[in-house]
Design an enzyme around this catalytic site. Structure first.
Site, mmCIF file in Angstrom:
data_model
loop_
_atom_site.group_PDB
_atom_site.id
_atom_site.type_symbol
_atom_site.label_atom_id
_atom_site.label_comp_id
_atom_site.label_asym_id
_atom_site.label_seq_id
_atom_site.Cartn_x
_atom_site.Cartn_y
_atom_site.Cartn_z
ATOM 1 N N TYR A 142 82.474 -11.628 9.907
ATOM 2 C CA TYR A 142 82.031 -12.786 10.462
ATOM 3 C C TYR A 142 81.997 -13.593 8.925
ATOM 4 O O TYR A 142 81.998 -13.201 7.969
ATOM 5 C CB TYR A 142 80.591 -12.764 10.822
ATOM 6 C CG TYR A 142 79.800 -13.957 10.915
ATOM 7 C CD1 TYR A 142 80.203 -14.908 12.076
ATOM 8 C CD2 TYR A 142 79.120 -14.565 9.963
ATOM 9 C CE1 TYR A 142 79.442 -16.004 12.248
ATOM 10 C CE2 TYR A 142 78.452 -15.811 10.167
ATOM 11 C CZ TYR A 142 78.577 -16.493 11.290
ATOM 12 O OH TYR A 142 77.959 -17.600 11.440
ATOM 13 N N ASP A 237 86.266 -12.894 1.336
ATOM 14 C CA ASP A 237 84.975 -13.485 1.890
ATOM 15 C C ASP A 237 84.031 -12.363 1.175
ATOM 16 O O ASP A 237 83.631 -11.468 1.634
ATOM 17 C CB ASP A 237 84.747 -13.502 3.247
ATOM 18 C CG ASP A 237 83.472 -13.806 3.693
ATOM 19 O OD1 ASP A 237 82.335 -14.005 2.872
ATOM 20 O OD2 ASP A 237 83.216 -14.300 4.853
ATOM 21 N N LYS A 265 75.140 -17.121 -0.680
ATOM 22 C CA LYS A 265 73.937 -16.344 -0.979
ATOM 23 C C LYS A 265 73.366 -16.170 -2.431
ATOM 24 O O LYS A 265 72.866 -17.109 -2.914
ATOM 25 C CB LYS A 265 74.189 -14.786 -0.149
ATOM 26 C CG LYS A 265 74.808 -15.060 1.228
ATOM 27 C CD LYS A 265 74.355 -13.740 2.013
ATOM 28 C CE LYS A 265 74.976 -13.999 3.500
ATOM 29 N NZ LYS A 265 74.052 -14.467 4.474
HETATM 30 N N1 HOZ Z 1 75.468 -14.781 8.127
HETATM 31 C C1 HOZ Z 1 74.228 -13.878 8.011
HETATM 32 C C2 HOZ Z 1 74.280 -12.275 7.566
HETATM 33 N N2 HOZ Z 1 75.141 -11.799 8.762
HETATM 34 C C3 HOZ Z 1 73.237 -13.967 9.100
HETATM 35 C C4 HOZ Z 1 72.493 -15.380 9.006
HETATM 36 C C5 HOZ Z 1 72.441 -15.967 10.315
HETATM 37 O O1 HOZ Z 1 73.275 -15.874 11.070
HETATM 38 O O2 HOZ Z 1 71.356 -16.530 10.293
#
Ligand code: HOZ
Length: 428
Positions: A142, A237, A265
Site C-alpha cells: 500500500y 516506500d 510517519k
Molecule cells: N497507512 C496506515 C498504515 N497501514 C493506515 C492508516 C490509515 O489508513 O488510516
C-alpha cells in the site's frame, strides 16, 4: 458525557463510517472503536475513561510515545513564532540534513504533508524522468490512496476486501502492473511483457501494509539489478519502515540504494509531514529546477518540521535506543506468539525492527496471497478480547503493531499475560 457508542452514532451523521480514515471504523473486527480523549507515553485513554496500552501509535509515527514532552516543547516554541508561512525556513534545511544523515541516498528531497503525496509525487517524477508510463507495484503493498496506486492494495483496502475501487478509471488502473511480492519470475516476465515501458518499481522493501512481510533472500538485490538494467527507477516506500529499526531504513540494513525514497510517519514526529527524495540528477527534474510539477501550501510546515527535528536528533544521538527497542519488541512479540502456540493456535509471527504482525496462519507468510489465508475471524475475536482487557492493537490482520521507546517492561509483561488470557478465551 457521551460513551463510545453514542459518539460513534453522532459522528456517523457527519463522516462515512463515523471516521476520517476507513480502518478506524473497526469494520473488519467488529465492535465500537474507542473514541480517544488523550494519550501519554505508551497509553491512550478513551472518552469513557478506559486506559489502553497502545500498539498502534497513530499507525507508526510515535516512536517516543504520546505527548512526548520534548516534541511538545518543540512544537510550542515553533508555534509561538507562527504556524505556517508558505515560504522557506532555516528549520527545513536542518531537518533535511537529519534525513540525509539517515538516508544518504536522498541527495535532494522535497517535503510534503502525507505519505500519499510522497509516493504519488515520486512516481510522477519517475515517469517524467524516464519518459515512460507504467509502474510496477506488488500485490498487498500500500502506497497511499493515489488513483494509480489503489490497485491490488494492502492496508485498509485489504482490510475491507475492496477488490477494485470505483472511481479509478480503467485507463489509470492500466498504468499499474501488479505482481506478487517476492516473486522473481513475475518480475522478469513483467519487464519482458512491457519492455521499454516501465518507468519505475515501487516497493515497501519490508512490507507493513499486508501485515509485516520481509523480502526473501536476494529479492531486493534482484529489484535493484533489474530496474537498473532496464532503465527503470527503483522507489523504496519506507514510510512505515523508516527509523523503525535503525537511524535509517531497510536500504541501510540491506545495503541497497534505491533511486528514490519516500518517508513519512516518524519523520514528522507525529505531525503531518512526509518526504520524497533521491539522486540529485533525478530530483533536479522537480519544479522549479525542472518541469515535473509538485507543490503544497503546508509543505515543510514549521510545527511538523520542529517535531521531526526533535525526534530525529534524539534517534541519531542515542546509540542505545534501537538495541533496547528491538530487544523489547522481540520479547513482546515472542511472548505473544508463544502464548498463542501453547493454546493450540496456528500462528506465524513476522517482525521487522519495532514492527510486528501475528498472522493467524501457520504458513510462512511471504506474500499477499499467503497473508490472505489467515483466519481473520479468529483474529477479530482475539483482537476484541485484547481490547476489552486494555490492549489496543491495529484493528486488522493486515497491519503492523508498533512498539515505542516508552513501552515499559510492565507493559510488555501485562500484554503477554493478556494475550494468553485472550487466546484461552477465543479457544473456548
Ligand atoms: N497507512 C496506515 C498504515 N497501514 C493506515 C492508516 C490509515 O489508513 O488510516
Amino acid at each position: 458525557m457521551k460513551n463510545n457508542q453514542q459518539a460513534l452514532e453522532e459522528s456517523r451523521k457527519y463522516f462515512p463510517g463515523g471516521v476520517n480514515s476507513p480502518v478506524r471504523a473497526f469494520k473488519a473486527v467488529g465492535g465500537t472503536p474507542p473514541f480517544i480523549a488523550s494519550g501519554a507515553g505508551s497509553k491512550i485513554q478513551d472518552i469513557e475513561g478506559t486506559t489502553y496500552i497502545d500498539y498502534v501509535g497513530s499507525w507508526g509515527p510515535l516512536i517516543f510515545g504520546h505527548a512526548d514532552p520534548e516534541v511538545l516543547v518543540s512544537i510550542k516554541e515553533a508555534a509561538e513564532k507562527g504556524t505556517t508561512f508558505g515560504a522557506p525556513t532555516l528549520a527545513e534545511t536542518e531537518l533535511a540534513k537529519l534525513v540525509q544523515a539517515a538516508f544518504p541516498g536522498m541527495e535532494k528531497m522535497r517535503f510534503v504533508s502525507s505519505g500519499t503525496e510522497a509516493t504519488m509525487s515520486a512516481l510522477r517524477l519517475a515517469r517524467g524522468y524516464t519518459n515512460r508510463s507504467l509502474i510496477i507495484k506488488f500485490d498487498g503493498c500500500y502506497h497511499g490512496h493515489a488513483d494509480f496506486l489503489l490497485v491490488s492494495a494492502g492496508s485498509g483496502v485489504a482490510t475491507l476486501g475492496i477488490p477494485d475501487c470505483p472511481g479509478i478509471t480503467p485507463q489509470t488502473a492500466s498504468c499499474t502492473v501488479t505482481i506478487p511480492f517476492n516473486d522473481f519470475d513475475a518480475l522478469d516476465s513483467a519487464f519482458k511483457t512491457h519492455r521499454g515501458q516501465i518507468a519505475g518499481v515501487i516497493v515497501e522493501p519490508v512490507c507493513g501494509n499486508m501485515g509485516v512481510v520481509s523480502p526473501g533472500k536476494g529479492f531486493l538485490e534482484k529489484l535493484r539489478e533489474k530496474t537498473a538494467s532496464e532503465g527503470a527507477l527503483l522507489v523504496f516506500d519506507e514510510v512505515m519502515t523508516g527509523f523503525r529499526a535503525c537511524f535509517g531504513g531497510v536500504q541501510q540494513l540491506m545495503n541497497i540504494e534505491p533511486d528514490l525514497t519516500c518517508l513519512g510517519k516518524i519523520v514528522g514526529g507525529g505531525l503531518p509531514l512526509a518526504v520524497y527524495g533521491g539522486k540529485r540528477e533525478i530530483m533536479n527534474r522537480i519544479a522549479p529546477d525542472g518541469p515535473v510539477y509538485q507543490a503544497g501550501t503546508l509543505s515543510g510546515n514549521p510545527l511538523a518540521v520542529a517535531a521531526g527535528i526533535s525526534v530525529l536528533r534524539r534517534l541519531r544521538d542515542n546509540s542505545e535506543f534501537y538495541p533496547k527497542l528491538l530487544e523489547k519488541t522481540q520479547r513482546l512479540s515472542d511472548g505473544i506468539l508463544n502464548a498463542g502456540l501453547s493454546n493450540g493456535f496456528s500462528l506465524t509471527l513476522n517482525r521487522f525492527g519495532s514492527m510486528f504482525t501475528l498472522f493467524f496462519n501457520n504458513e510462512n507468510v511471504q506474500n499477499y496471497a499467503q497473508a490472505k489465508k489467515s483466519d481473520t475471524v479468529k483474529f477479530a475475536k482475539w483482537f476484541r478480547s485484547m481490547l476489552s482487557k486494555g490492549i489496543y492493537l491495529p484493528p486488522s490482520q493486515f497491519e503492523a503493531s508498533f512498539v515505542s521507546g516508552v513501552h515499559t517492561d510492565e507493559d510488555v509483561s501485562k500484554t503477554i499475560q493478556v494475550a494468553a488470557e485472550s487466546f484461552l478465551e477465543v479457544s473456548k
